[in-house]
Write a protein that holds these residues in place. Structure first.
Motif, mmCIF file in Angstrom:
data_model
loop_
_atom_site.group_PDB
_atom_site.id
_atom_site.type_symbol
_atom_site.label_atom_id
_atom_site.label_comp_id
_atom_site.label_asym_id
_atom_site.label_seq_id
_atom_site.Cartn_x
_atom_site.Cartn_y
_atom_site.Cartn_z
ATOM 1 N N ARG A 194 0.918 -11.692 -116.828
ATOM 2 C CA ARG A 194 1.429 -10.321 -116.866
ATOM 3 C C ARG A 194 1.886 -9.864 -115.488
ATOM 4 N N CYS A 195 1.321 -10.446 -114.436
ATOM 5 C CA CYS A 195 1.827 -10.150 -113.091
ATOM 6 C C CYS A 195 3.277 -10.607 -112.990
ATOM 7 N N PHE A 196 3.561 -11.800 -113.504
ATOM 8 C CA PHE A 196 4.936 -12.297 -113.479
ATOM 9 C C PHE A 196 5.856 -11.368 -114.268
ATOM 10 N N SER A 197 5.471 -11.055 -115.501
ATOM 11 C CA SER A 197 6.376 -10.298 -116.363
ATOM 12 C C SER A 197 6.452 -8.819 -116.000
ATOM 13 N N PHE A 198 5.347 -8.245 -115.496
ATOM 14 C CA PHE A 198 5.323 -6.816 -115.191
ATOM 15 C C PHE A 198 5.809 -6.485 -113.790
ATOM 16 N N VAL A 199 5.600 -7.410 -112.838
ATOM 17 C CA VAL A 199 5.830 -7.078 -111.430
ATOM 18 C C VAL A 199 6.967 -7.891 -110.810
ATOM 19 N N LEU A 200 6.950 -9.211 -111.002
ATOM 20 C CA LEU A 200 7.888 -10.059 -110.275
ATOM 21 C C LEU A 200 9.251 -10.161 -110.952
ATOM 22 N N MET A 201 9.244 -10.273 -112.257
ATOM 23 C CA MET A 201 10.501 -10.496 -112.970
ATOM 24 C C MET A 201 11.126 -9.191 -113.446
ATOM 25 N N VAL A 202 11.206 -8.226 -112.544
ATOM 26 C CA VAL A 202 11.841 -6.947 -112.845
ATOM 27 C C VAL A 202 12.876 -6.669 -111.754
ATOM 28 N N PRO A 203 13.839 -5.786 -111.994
ATOM 29 C CA PRO A 203 14.832 -5.468 -110.962
ATOM 30 C C PRO A 203 14.174 -5.016 -109.661
ATOM 31 N N VAL A 204 14.786 -5.349 -108.547
ATOM 32 C CA VAL A 204 14.216 -5.064 -107.226
ATOM 33 C C VAL A 204 13.829 -3.601 -107.085
ATOM 34 N N GLU A 205 14.669 -2.696 -107.558
ATOM 35 C CA GLU A 205 14.413 -1.278 -107.353
ATOM 36 C C GLU A 205 13.211 -0.773 -108.157
ATOM 37 N N LEU A 206 12.731 -1.584 -109.106
ATOM 38 C CA LEU A 206 11.585 -1.169 -109.926
ATOM 39 C C LEU A 206 10.274 -1.830 -109.501
ATOM 40 N N ARG A 207 10.328 -2.744 -108.538
ATOM 41 C CA ARG A 207 9.158 -3.564 -108.235
ATOM 42 C C ARG A 207 8.010 -2.781 -107.608
ATOM 43 N N LYS A 208 8.311 -1.805 -106.768
ATOM 44 C CA LYS A 208 7.239 -1.047 -106.129
ATOM 45 C C LYS A 208 6.418 -0.296 -107.177
ATOM 46 N N LYS A 209 7.095 0.430 -108.057
ATOM 47 C CA LYS A 209 6.381 1.161 -109.103
ATOM 48 C C LYS A 209 5.687 0.205 -110.068
ATOM 49 N N ALA A 210 6.352 -0.910 -110.384
ATOM 50 C CA ALA A 210 5.756 -1.894 -111.292
ATOM 51 C C ALA A 210 4.473 -2.453 -110.693
ATOM 52 N N ARG A 211 4.493 -2.727 -109.386
ATOM 53 C CA ARG A 211 3.292 -3.244 -108.716
ATOM 54 C C ARG A 211 2.174 -2.227 -108.747
ATOM 55 N N GLU A 212 2.481 -0.963 -108.460
ATOM 56 C CA GLU A 212 1.469 0.083 -108.480
ATOM 57 C C GLU A 212 0.882 0.266 -109.875
ATOM 58 N N ASP A 213 1.751 0.262 -110.889
ATOM 59 C CA ASP A 213 1.280 0.412 -112.264
ATOM 60 C C ASP A 213 0.393 -0.755 -112.672
ATOM 61 N N PHE A 214 0.756 -1.951 -112.217
ATOM 62 C CA PHE A 214 -0.019 -3.136 -112.561
ATOM 63 C C PHE A 214 -1.404 -3.094 -111.909
ATOM 64 N N LEU A 215 -1.452 -2.816 -110.605
ATOM 65 C CA LEU A 215 -2.725 -2.807 -109.883
ATOM 66 C C LEU A 215 -3.659 -1.711 -110.385
ATOM 67 N N LEU A 257 -6.743 -7.782 -103.402
ATOM 68 C CA LEU A 257 -8.097 -8.207 -103.052
ATOM 69 C C LEU A 257 -9.037 -7.019 -102.939
ATOM 70 N N ASP A 258 -8.567 -5.921 -102.377
ATOM 71 C CA ASP A 258 -9.403 -4.727 -102.270
ATOM 72 C C ASP A 258 -9.869 -4.264 -103.648
ATOM 73 N N ARG A 259 -9.013 -4.386 -104.632
ATOM 74 C CA ARG A 259 -9.386 -3.971 -105.979
ATOM 75 C C ARG A 259 -10.389 -4.940 -106.592
ATOM 76 N N PHE A 260 -10.179 -6.237 -106.417
ATOM 77 C CA PHE A 260 -11.131 -7.216 -106.934
ATOM 78 C C PHE A 260 -12.515 -7.028 -106.310
ATOM 79 N N LYS A 261 -12.540 -6.763 -105.015
ATOM 80 C CA LYS A 261 -13.816 -6.662 -104.301
ATOM 81 C C LYS A 261 -14.644 -5.440 -104.695
ATOM 82 N N GLN A 262 -14.017 -4.490 -105.371
ATOM 83 C CA GLN A 262 -14.764 -3.320 -105.844
ATOM 84 C C GLN A 262 -15.743 -3.693 -106.957
ATOM 85 N N TYR A 263 -15.570 -4.884 -107.533
ATOM 86 C CA TYR A 263 -16.396 -5.309 -108.662
ATOM 87 C C TYR A 263 -17.274 -6.478 -108.208
#
Length: 268
Positions: free
Chosen positions: A140-161, A214-220
């Motif tokens: 889902r990282c690939f499909s939600f974050v990496l394989m999207v148009p460049v202008e959408l990647r920042k928001k896609a990354r934030e939504d994913f994390l 990593l910061d998010r993983f380390k919270q758990y």
């Protein structure tokens, strides 16, 4: 383009019963050739199982020119592909090889061969279930974050994390606590699920936004303890310090850099 194909379906020259007999051959008498891209991604867990199991193995990579021309044979036009042969000089399977495809199938097959699917049928089911969930976090990282148009990647990354990954961590933390927060998903021994989680965490760490992940993983705490436990396994620790693994890391960082949001790119 029609890609060259590897034989997969049993036929008169190599029947299903013969393939089943080859599967009964001891690990020490088999050779394993795993072809995958020069990346720490879908083939990483299978690589580490082969290293952990001290198997007679070879890691190979597709020739880029041949790949684009369709001359690199596969089962489904994707990688990884695992090819297995009998190493015994007097083998009844001379010139025969088993071919496996699809990362989940290869991972679980090798885990079964090398004692990483628990001590009974239920533990095996549980481990495979966790493995599947972890696998799709990366996909889902690939499909939600990496394989999207460049202008959408920042928001896609934030939504994913803050969305999918957060829910994943909460769910897995719950089940890891139920297992005693002992650094393992099932019981008190290393399994496919443990190795797979550590691989996926390492994969995320190489993204331009890896520190945030990593910061998010380390919270758990229970989840992060699994990663720390796997990193201490001698065979895996040695592999991750090897020159070959460092080269795969470098290629993965390069892949991420080419597929991140502009604001994630390092300053020149």
């Amino acid at each position: 383009m029609t890609r060259a194909k590897l034989d997969f379906v049993s036929n008169s020259s190599f029947t299903s019963s013969q393939k089943t007999e080859l599967l009964k051959v001891d690990n020490k008498d088999l050779s394993f050739n795993l072809m995958y891209w020069e990346l720490c991604a879908g083939g990483s867990t299978s690589r580490e199982i082969l290293v952990y199991g001290k198997a007679h193995h070879e890691f190979t990579y597709p020739d880029n020119e041949g790949w684009h021309k369709g001359t690199v044979p596969t089962v489904f036009s994707v990688l990884p592909v695992l090819r297995i042969k009998d190493r015994r000089p007097s083998s009844p399977f001379q010139d025969k090889e088993l071919v496996l495809a699809e990362a989940i199938i290869i991972d679980t097959f090798l885990a079964g061969r090398f004692g990483l699917l628990g001590d009974n049928e239920w533990e095996s089911i549980a481990i495979k279930t966790f493995h599947s969930s972890i696998h799709y976090l990366r996909e889902r990282c690939f499909s939600f974050v990496l394989m999207v148009p460049v202008e959408l990647r920042k928001k896609a990354r934030e939504d994913f994390l803050d969305g999918f990954m957060k829910k994943f961590c909460e769910d897995h933390e719950y089940h890891l606590k139920a297992n005693g927060s002992n650094g393992h998903y099932v019981g008190n021994k290393l399994s496919l699920a443990d190795i797979h989680l550590s691989n996926v965490i390492h994969f995320f760490s190489m993204a331009p936004w890896g520190k945030m992940a990593l910061d998010r993983f380390k919270q758990y705490e229970s989840l992060w303890k699994v990663n720390e436990t796997v990193e201490k396994v001698p065979e895996i620790a040695e592999w991750r310090q090897s020159a070959l693994f460092k080269g795969l890391e470098e290629c993965t960082v390069g892949f991420y850099s080419a597929n991140g949001a502009p604001e994630d790119q390092p300053e020149s």
